[in-house]
Design an enzyme around this catalytic site. Structure first.
Site, PDB file in Angstrom:
ATOM      1  N   ALA A   1      13.321  44.507  14.850  1.00 51.72           N
ATOM      2  CA  ALA A   1      13.061  45.942  14.640  1.00 51.72           C
ATOM      3  C   ALA A   1      14.024  46.563  13.628  1.00 51.72           C
ATOM      4  CB  ALA A   1      13.161  46.683  15.967  1.00 51.72           C
TER       5      ALA A   1
ATOM      6  N   TYR B   1       9.302  52.377  12.867  1.00 47.80           N
ATOM      7  CA  TYR B   1       9.714  53.724  13.280  1.00 47.80           C
ATOM      8  C   TYR B   1      10.369  54.380  12.063  1.00 47.80           C
ATOM      9  CZ  TYR B   1      12.023  57.201  16.276  1.00 47.80           C
ATOM     10  OH  TYR B   1      12.456  58.362  16.848  1.00 47.80           O
TER      11      TYR B   1
ATOM     12  N   THR C   1      12.935  55.901  11.116  1.00 50.77           N
ATOM     13  CA  THR C   1      14.342  55.738  10.714  1.00 50.77           C
ATOM     14  C   THR C   1      14.655  54.310  10.255  1.00 50.77           C
ATOM     15  OG1 THR C   1      14.934  55.168  12.974  1.00 50.77           O
ATOM     16  CG2 THR C   1      15.186  57.481  12.344  1.00 50.77           C
ATOM     17  N   LYS C   2      13.713  53.393  10.435  1.00 56.25           N
ATOM     18  CA  LYS C   2      14.009  51.990  10.112  1.00 56.25           C
ATOM     19  C   LYS C   2      14.111  51.777   8.598  1.00 56.25           C
ATOM     20  CE  LYS C   2      13.863  50.391  14.371  1.00 56.25           C
ATOM     21  NZ  LYS C   2      14.349  51.461  15.245  1.00 56.25           N
ATOM     22  N   ASN C   3      14.684  50.633   8.175  1.00 60.28           N
ATOM     23  CA  ASN C   3      14.852  50.372   6.731  1.00 60.28           C
ATOM     24  C   ASN C   3      13.504  50.417   6.017  1.00 60.28           C
ATOM     25  OD1 ASN C   3      17.317  49.756   7.860  1.00 60.28           O
ATOM     26  ND2 ASN C   3      17.769  48.150   6.363  1.00 60.28           N
TER      27      ASN C   3
END
Ligand code: PLP
Length: 366
Positions: free
Chosen positions: A162, A187, A189-191
């Site tokens: 994740a 999601y 905020t993920k990279n």
């Protein structure tokens, strides 16, 4: 004059980079009249599979579902017994535990070494288990020796990727192509973040891929034939289109994150602010940049007062959550110390050199 506040992470400017392309995706999908599945989803699955180097990619509704579906598929294929015991690092986000429980399996948590599950933890573990779910926590890939240990002991290993999109191991193999199957979250905020919930599974095993695809889509073999108990967890075509727009920027974004981390390691010098050992800098997508500080609330308030935002990953470990009461009496000192002292410093691709210098001088002056 007061300088502008540096937020921990501001998703608006990060996503403003893709506004025109996103509007175009929206218009095309709206005009097509096809709102589930279709070319956008297939196109993203192909592109992300190729990016990771994995021969199969299956879009899902989110990262939690991706991991749950992998485990359910292994049970359906007879590769995991029902009620199997799954070794899992205590230091993770609760989703990792939940996926195991939602698949009807038993999490067997073990403490980490400094940050993450290592081969030496596995070598010392005396409890029995049927498979392992590892976690590339903060974007740091689980070391190759863990995979070698699992292989030597004939144990399947699944990865919660994740947080590690785009990280490569020492042999240049990418996250998503290392474990038997990997579960990604997109999601926001993920990279590689969508602008809503989204996730994906990658695997090189075609039989497992087919079962994951089936279980994610109601256990359907064809329109009216359901031969396994499935769920509804499909990647939304809009999110697939948005992710296609963002994927070409993942490597350069990750490079900037790594540059920032390196700068922090070179410049942060304060006994009260502990960095992890240097190894943290290798094989890392640098999703989160952690430091450990006693009485962290004072440190967080100090930085906030100066105009610097921070975050915490995380405050309460899964085994201390009320929802996971069955684990509440267990003790994992390294994980607990981490959850008590961790503070995440800003580490995103749009941080400027000036902002970085301000953060470093504020931390060093603490
Ligand atoms: C380590 C880890 N595992 C799983 C998840 C679950 O992903 P999602 O929120 O997309 O379900 C997340 C993200 O929130 C995560 O950080």
């Amino acid at each position: 004059m007061n300088q502008p506040y540096i937020p921990y992470l501001d998703l608006k400017p990060l996503n403003d980079r893709f506004k025109e392309q996103d509007l175009n995706v929206f218009e095309q999908i709206h005009a097509s009249g096809r709102f589930i599945g279709g070319d956008w989803v297939g196109d993203f699955e192909n592109k992300f599979g190729v990016y990771c180097g994995a021969s199969n990619c299956i879009g899902t509704g989110n990262g939690l579902d991706a991991l749950t579906i992998i485990l359910k598929s292994e049970i359906a294929l007879g590769n995991l017994p029902k009620n199997a015991r799954i070794l899992v690092p205590a230091h993770t986000y609760i989703a990792t535990f939940l996926s195991i429980i939602h698949a009807g399996l038993q999490p067997i948590p073990v403490d980490v070494e400094e940050l993450i599950l290592t081969a030496s933890v596995l070598e010392k573990t005396t409890i029995s288990y049927d498979a392992i779910v590892v976690v590339d926590i903060y974007g740091k890939l689980v070391e190759d020796e863990v995979y070698a240990f699992a292989k030597a002991n004939n144990i399947n290993i699944y990865c919660d990727t994740a947080q590690s999109h785009g990280a490569t191991n020492n042999s240049g193999i990418k996250s998503g192509n290392i474990a038997r199957a990997s579960a990604f979250s997109f999601y926001p905020t993920k990279n590689l973040g969508a602008i809503g919930d989204a996730g994906a599974i990658t695997t090189n095993d075609l039989e497992l891929a087919n079962m994951c695809r089936k279980i994610a889509n109601y256990g359907r073999d064809s329109r009216f034939v359901n031969d396994v108990l499935g769920v509804n967890s499909r990647l939304d075509p809009l999110q697939a289109g948005f992710l296609i727009n963002r994927l070409p920027f993942l490597d350069s974004d990750n490079n900037r994150r790594n540059e920032i981390a390196k700068y922090y390691y070179d410049s942060l010098k304060n006994e009260k602010v502990r960095l992890l050992d240097n190894d943290f800098l290798s094989n890392n997508a640098m999703h989160v940049f952690p430091v450990c500080v006693q009485n962290r609330r004072v440190f967080i308030d100090y930085l906030d007062h100066i105009g610097i935002g921070t975050s915490i990953h995380y405050e309460v470990p899964p085994h201390h959550q009320k929802a996971l009461e069955q684990f509440n009496k267990l003790s994992f000192p390294i994980t607990e110390e981490f959850h008590r002292t961790e503070v995440s410093l800003p580490c995103h691709p749009l941080l400027t050199d000036d902002q970085l210098e301000r953060i470093v001088s504020a931390v060093n002056a603490y």
